[in-house]
Design a protein around this motif. Sequence first.
Motif, PDB file in Angstrom:
ATOM      1  N   SER A 240      35.446  32.865  26.846  1.00  0.00           N
ATOM      2  CA  SER A 240      35.572  33.297  28.237  1.00  0.00           C
ATOM      3  C   SER A 240      36.904  34.017  28.393  1.00  0.00           C
ATOM      4  O   SER A 240      37.946  33.486  27.983  1.00  0.00           O
ATOM      5  CB  SER A 240      35.519  32.106  29.194  1.00  0.00           C
ATOM      6  N   GLU A 247      37.500  34.889  35.837  1.00  0.00           N
ATOM      7  CA  GLU A 247      36.740  35.216  34.643  1.00  0.00           C
ATOM      8  C   GLU A 247      36.082  36.581  34.820  1.00  0.00           C
ATOM      9  O   GLU A 247      35.402  36.834  35.819  1.00  0.00           O
ATOM     10  CB  GLU A 247      35.670  34.158  34.381  1.00  0.00           C
ATOM     11  N   SER A 250      32.234  36.978  29.247  1.00  0.00           N
ATOM     12  CA  SER A 250      32.176  36.035  28.136  1.00  0.00           C
ATOM     13  C   SER A 250      31.324  36.633  27.028  1.00  0.00           C
ATOM     14  O   SER A 250      30.525  37.565  27.253  1.00  0.00           O
ATOM     15  CB  SER A 250      31.600  34.690  28.589  1.00  0.00           C
TER      16      SER A 250
END
Length: 352
Positions: A240, A247, A250
């Motif tokens: 991630s 975020e 990923s």
Amino acid sequence: MWRSTAFMWALTGLLFLGVPGSGGGARAQGASSVGATAPDTTLTFAPTSPSGQSTARFTFTGSEGARFECSLDGADFSTCVSPVAYANLSKGPHVFQVRAMDGAGNVDATPASHDWIVLSPGPDTRIYSAPLPVSFWRVASFAFTAEYAGARFECSLNGEAFSACTSPVTYADLPDNAYTFRVHAYDKRGIRDATPASYSWLVDLTTLRAPGITSPFLGATLDGPMPVFSGTARPGLTISVIVDLEEIGSTTVDAAGLWCVTSSQPLSAERLHVVTAHAHENGNTSLVSLAVSFKVKLAAEESVEQEEAGGCSAGPGDSSWLLASLGLLAGTRRRSRHAAHEGQGGDAPHLS
């Protein structure tokens, strides 16, 4: 009368030659002391010849309780202890001698001796390509060079004896462990680099470790608005990527131990950004990676091209820039160590 006189002379001779405590007996005892066994002297370490060092170090042993006297280049013998070192040696031939002396004053009549030649310093060895400090590969390759053309090399892994090698050298089937690679060069004169270049790293395909970020490097400017981030980690882990505490994507680490993520949202070109990464496996999360600050460069034409290209490119993911940087760092550290060795004096034995 004659027989009595002859008998008396014979008796006097026997007493003079054979009676303990007489002059004759004293001379016999003195002769045995002169013939006593003298101590022996053994050199246990000496510089190689020819040597590229202006310093020399010697170690030696003798009979139990012996003391020693040393001489360099024909100078008078003087008291010394092991080890003994000499500095600022001139170029050319030199001779070192050492002799042992026991408590009775008996001196080794055949001193241990070593002669060698001092030449200008040997080549400087540099490692310019190496594995990452924490490697997720069981194969490690090293590329190295020396400042003199035509130099030959010897390599060692984890303290093994040095053996001939060429650049690049590769080691395979490495189990999880800490490793140290060393390499030194010989020039055409046969002078060896007395301070081998070295590099230490860890092979670990078991521990859930924080991923490494190879792009961007600290302070870099990336093409925006949706830049590409890449790094290394153990194959199969989920990565991630976090930018400014959010975020942005990923991915799964490929079989080569590389990962690559393109930002899922545009980043501003007007501020400094910070990227970190986590690794995940079986519900467990690694520690956070080292934080890397970067900026984004945004131009109208670049924005359109990037949106059309999308996805990760192979370029930043191979970590070649990091390997080159590590090599340069190793070379710099190596040169500093070489200079420090000259300043401290002492010829290191050919072990590492």
